[in-house]
Design a protein around this motif. Structure first.
Motif, PDB file in Angstrom:
ATOM      1  N   ARG A 209      59.897 -61.731  26.251  1.00 32.48           N
ATOM      2  CA  ARG A 209      58.702 -61.599  27.091  1.00 32.48           C
ATOM      3  C   ARG A 209      58.511 -62.833  27.960  1.00 32.48           C
ATOM      4  NH1 ARG A 209      55.005 -59.980  23.485  1.00 32.48           N
ATOM      5  NH2 ARG A 209      55.092 -57.786  24.109  1.00 32.48           N
ATOM      6  N   ALA A 210      58.787 -64.005  27.423  1.00 34.78           N
ATOM      7  CA  ALA A 210      58.617 -65.230  28.206  1.00 34.78           C
ATOM      8  C   ALA A 210      59.521 -65.234  29.438  1.00 34.78           C
ATOM      9  CB  ALA A 210      58.905 -66.449  27.331  1.00 34.78           C
ATOM     10  N   ASP A 211      60.771 -64.772  29.277  1.00 31.65           N
ATOM     11  CA  ASP A 211      61.692 -64.721  30.422  1.00 31.65           C
ATOM     12  C   ASP A 211      61.143 -63.820  31.522  1.00 31.65           C
ATOM     13  OD1 ASP A 211      64.746 -65.636  29.131  1.00 31.65           O
ATOM     14  OD2 ASP A 211      63.102 -65.138  27.788  1.00 31.65           O
ATOM     15  N   LEU A 212      60.676 -62.646  31.128  1.00 34.01           N
ATOM     16  CA  LEU A 212      60.178 -61.687  32.116  1.00 34.01           C
ATOM     17  C   LEU A 212      58.934 -62.205  32.815  1.00 34.01           C
ATOM     18  CD1 LEU A 212      60.679 -58.446  29.991  1.00 34.01           C
ATOM     19  CD2 LEU A 212      62.052 -59.190  31.948  1.00 34.01           C
ATOM     20  N   VAL A 213      58.008 -62.770  32.040  1.00 38.86           N
ATOM     21  CA  VAL A 213      56.774 -63.281  32.636  1.00 38.86           C
ATOM     22  C   VAL A 213      57.072 -64.461  33.562  1.00 38.86           C
ATOM     23  CG1 VAL A 213      54.569 -64.413  32.135  1.00 38.86           C
ATOM     24  CG2 VAL A 213      55.310 -62.481  30.752  1.00 38.86           C
ATOM     25  N   MET A 214      58.006 -65.327  33.155  1.00 36.20           N
ATOM     26  CA  MET A 214      58.334 -66.482  33.988  1.00 36.20           C
ATOM     27  C   MET A 214      58.932 -66.058  35.322  1.00 36.20           C
ATOM     28  SD  MET A 214      60.515 -69.916  32.980  1.00 36.20           S
ATOM     29  CE  MET A 214      59.631 -70.066  31.424  1.00 36.20           C
TER      30      MET A 214
ATOM     31  N   ASP B 287      50.802 -64.247  22.275  1.00 36.58           N
ATOM     32  CA  ASP B 287      52.064 -64.145  23.005  1.00 36.58           C
ATOM     33  C   ASP B 287      51.991 -63.106  24.114  1.00 36.58           C
ATOM     34  OD1 ASP B 287      55.024 -64.415  23.388  1.00 36.58           O
ATOM     35  OD2 ASP B 287      54.977 -62.348  22.679  1.00 36.58           O
ATOM     36  N   ARG B 288      51.090 -62.148  23.980  1.00 36.74           N
ATOM     37  CA  ARG B 288      51.032 -61.074  24.974  1.00 36.74           C
ATOM     38  C   ARG B 288      50.213 -61.444  26.204  1.00 36.74           C
ATOM     39  NH1 ARG B 288      49.486 -55.600  22.337  1.00 36.74           N
ATOM     40  NH2 ARG B 288      50.074 -54.933  24.428  1.00 36.74           N
ATOM     41  N   PHE B 289      49.486 -62.544  26.151  1.00 42.71           N
ATOM     42  CA  PHE B 289      48.878 -63.056  27.384  1.00 42.71           C
ATOM     43  C   PHE B 289      49.994 -63.621  28.250  1.00 42.71           C
ATOM     44  CE2 PHE B 289      44.811 -62.947  25.190  1.00 42.71           C
ATOM     45  CZ  PHE B 289      43.921 -62.704  26.227  1.00 42.71           C
ATOM     46  N   GLY B 290      49.971 -63.269  29.522  1.00 41.48           N
ATOM     47  CA  GLY B 290      51.041 -63.726  30.397  1.00 41.48           C
ATOM     48  C   GLY B 290      51.076 -65.233  30.543  1.00 41.48           C
ATOM     49  N   LEU B 291      49.936 -65.829  30.899  1.00 42.99           N
ATOM     50  CA  LEU B 291      49.865 -67.253  31.174  1.00 42.99           C
ATOM     51  C   LEU B 291      48.765 -67.888  30.335  1.00 42.99           C
ATOM     52  CD1 LEU B 291      49.976 -67.022  35.082  1.00 42.99           C
ATOM     53  CD2 LEU B 291      51.926 -67.320  33.540  1.00 42.99           C
ATOM     54  N   MET B 292      48.916 -69.168  30.078  1.00 42.25           N
ATOM     55  CA  MET B 292      47.874 -69.897  29.347  1.00 42.25           C
ATOM     56  C   MET B 292      47.690 -71.263  29.976  1.00 42.25           C
ATOM     57  SD  MET B 292      47.570 -70.896  25.309  1.00 42.25           S
ATOM     58  CE  MET B 292      46.135 -71.801  24.704  1.00 42.25           C
ATOM     59  N   VAL B 293      46.424 -71.666  30.073  1.00 46.41           N
ATOM     60  CA  VAL B 293      46.077 -72.987  30.593  1.00 46.41           C
ATOM     61  C   VAL B 293      45.162 -73.654  29.576  1.00 46.41           C
ATOM     62  CG1 VAL B 293      44.977 -74.279  32.451  1.00 46.41           C
ATOM     63  CG2 VAL B 293      46.259 -72.196  32.972  1.00 46.41           C
ATOM     64  N   GLU B 294      45.452 -74.896  29.297  1.00 46.52           N
ATOM     65  CA  GLU B 294      44.652 -75.659  28.343  1.00 46.52           C
ATOM     66  C   GLU B 294      43.848 -76.698  29.115  1.00 46.52           C
ATOM     67  OE1 GLU B 294      45.729 -76.638  23.844  1.00 46.52           O
ATOM     68  OE2 GLU B 294      46.745 -77.962  25.269  1.00 46.52           O
TER      69      GLU B 294
ATOM     70  N   ILE C  31      65.139 -70.817  26.090  1.00 45.11           N
ATOM     71  CA  ILE C  31      65.950 -71.154  24.920  1.00 45.11           C
ATOM     72  C   ILE C  31      65.535 -72.513  24.371  1.00 45.11           C
ATOM     73  CG2 ILE C  31      68.285 -71.737  24.159  1.00 45.11           C
ATOM     74  CD1 ILE C  31      69.295 -69.580  26.115  1.00 45.11           C
ATOM     75  N   ASP C  32      65.297 -73.460  25.262  1.00 42.87           N
ATOM     76  CA  ASP C  32      64.906 -74.796  24.830  1.00 42.87           C
ATOM     77  C   ASP C  32      63.558 -74.780  24.115  1.00 42.87           C
ATOM     78  OD1 ASP C  32      65.528 -77.707  24.905  1.00 42.87           O
ATOM     79  OD2 ASP C  32      63.649 -77.785  26.010  1.00 42.87           O
ATOM     80  N   ALA C  33      62.670 -73.851  24.521  1.00 45.61           N
ATOM     81  CA  ALA C  33      61.357 -73.734  23.881  1.00 45.61           C
ATOM     82  C   ALA C  33      61.400 -72.884  22.620  1.00 45.61           C
ATOM     83  CB  ALA C  33      60.351 -73.132  24.864  1.00 45.61           C
ATOM     84  N   ALA C  34      62.564 -72.292  22.310  1.00 47.23           N
ATOM     85  CA  ALA C  34      62.758 -71.475  21.101  1.00 47.23           C
ATOM     86  C   ALA C  34      61.740 -70.347  21.010  1.00 47.23           C
ATOM     87  CB  ALA C  34      62.693 -72.354  19.851  1.00 47.23           C
ATOM     88  N   VAL C  35      61.484 -69.674  22.138  1.00 48.83           N
ATOM     89  CA  VAL C  35      60.504 -68.591  22.146  1.00 48.83           C
ATOM     90  C   VAL C  35      61.061 -67.373  21.416  1.00 48.83           C
ATOM     91  CG1 VAL C  35      59.492 -69.377  24.309  1.00 48.83           C
ATOM     92  CG2 VAL C  35      61.327 -67.697  24.363  1.00 48.83           C
ATOM     93  N   ASP C  36      60.162 -66.539  20.930  1.00 50.21           N
ATOM     94  CA  ASP C  36      60.564 -65.282  20.301  1.00 50.21           C
ATOM     95  C   ASP C  36      60.689 -64.193  21.362  1.00 50.21           C
ATOM     96  OD1 ASP C  36      60.693 -66.169  17.652  1.00 50.21           O
ATOM     97  OD2 ASP C  36      58.528 -65.996  17.421  1.00 50.21           O
ATOM     98  N   GLY C  37      61.728 -63.409  21.287  1.00 55.50           N
ATOM     99  CA  GLY C  37      61.873 -62.272  22.187  1.00 55.50           C
ATOM    100  C   GLY C  37      62.157 -62.690  23.622  1.00 55.50           C
TER     101      GLY C  37
END
Length: 366
Positions: A264-269, A182-189, A256-262
């Motif tokens: 951090r996702a908002d700030l990184v986005m 979760d602490r990685f800012g971005l992820m690519v698969e 909210i739709d992704a049900a993320v924890d905390g």
């Protein structure tokens, strides 16, 4: 970057080197990557704003993960790519007391680690999922803050450590703990290329580079220079870009739709959307920028039980209730039946054998 350095195929301490003085080798140009648009975007955003927390690249072997990392390093001011080996200690990563100086002069001196060497460049960690958790923690702390603080062995030292963290992993070899991923800012698969034309184009480009690295790089020199200029301009433009209410609303809705924890996702986005707007030389951050970066931000944070996925439609609930009721009635009838055995085998008669008389023993005297 000097022309001599460019002609030698490397920049600074050498993309593709380990930051230890190893001679640089020609680097596959970032502009020549094929079929990697999501990865290229994520790497550029991390280069523009290293505070995003780095990029985690997941994918099978042979999907150009390390090639892309080396290519990005060439576009940064220092052109430095530092590899963190799997067997590295925490002292080697963050730095420690310089024992030689202590023994020779009796003075306390800080010996910098790989975080210091990676400043203004790229810190590349292959198979980051196999690193000890303590090292991953230290990496992510420095990547997010841009500062490395060491308080140990009589050393109190603090230095800048602004770098682009790129971690790669093969899911077949294990996953990162959720608290760390979760602490990685971005992820690519990344996926294997099964489109014939794309596959052929990638192979042809690689063969051309291996046959004549200098000639291949010369064909992309102008595009490479444009990338360098745009990254520099985007970094300067970041402080002038702000977020309006529409952007905040879109970010909140996606998280909210992704049900993320905390949060951090908002700030990184928000930071990633701002970096993209700066790279595109836009005058403001828009909802479109948010949508373009959302998947890289949410890919590793999205919960499987996100809103709606764990709620059954009313008809399904009614059918399930009815099925449960009929099943319970069937179980009750089976239990009341005299023939019900609940899975046990019926009893079988066994033969008895006569036993010789047993001579009783005298009771022990007390």
């Amino acid at each position: 970057m000097s022309e001599a350095t460019r002609e030698a195929g490397g920049v600074g301490a050498g993309p593709g080197s380990d930051g230890m003085g190893t001679a640089a080798r020609p680097v596959f140009p970032f502009a020549a990557l094929i079929g990697q648009a999501p990865l290229q975007q994520a790497l550029l955003l991390a280069a523009i704003d290293p505070g995003l927390g780095g990029v985690l690249i997941s994918g099978p072997r042979g999907t150009a993960k390390s090639t892309a990392a080396r290519a990005l390093a060439e576009l940064l001011p220092e052109g430095q790519l530092v590899n963190l080996p799997l067997g590295a200690s925490e002292d080697r990563l963050i730095g420690t007391l310089d024992i030689e100086t202590v023994l020779r002069n009796g003075a306390v001196r800080f010996s910098p680690g790989l975080l210091a060497k990676a400043h203004r460049g790229v810190l590349y960690v292959d198979e980051v999922n196999l690193l000890p958790d303590a090292l991953v923690d230290a990496l992510l702390d420095a990547a997010a803050s841009g500062v490395n603080t060491v308080e140990r062995d009589g050393v109190s030292h603090r230095h800048d450590a602004s770098f682009v963290l790129i971690g790669t992993m093969n899911p077949e070899e294990g996953e990162l703990r959720p608290q760390l991923i979760d602490r990685f800012g971005l992820m690519v698969e990344l996926q294997n290329a099964f489109e014939p034309r794309v596959r052929q184009a990638i192979v042809k480009a690689r063969l051309a580079f291996d046959h004549d690295p200098d000639g291949f790089r010369a064909a992309y020199a102008q595009q490479q220079a444009e990338y360098v200029e745009r990254i520099h301009a985007a970094r300067a433009a970041l402080p002038q870009l702000s977020f309006d209410d529409a952007v905040h609303e879109r970010v909140s809705a996606l998280c909210i739709d992704a049900a993320v924890d905390g949060l951090r996702a908002d700030l990184v986005m928000l930071r990633a959307a701002r970096a993209l707007a700066a790279f595109e030389q836009a005058h403001a951050v828009t909802v479109r920028h948010v949508d373009c970066v959302a998947e890289a931000v949410l890919l590793h944070r999205r919960r499987h039980d996100s809103r709606g996925s764990n709620q059954s439609p009313p008809e399904h609930d009614e059918r399930a209730h009815q099925a449960s009721g009929s099943g319970a009635a069937h179980d009750a009838a089976a239990a009341s039946s005299p023939d019900a055995d609940w899975g046990y085998l019926p009893p079988e008669p066994t033969a008895t054998l006569p036993v010789k008389g047993v001579i009783p023993l005298d009771a022990k005297k007390r």
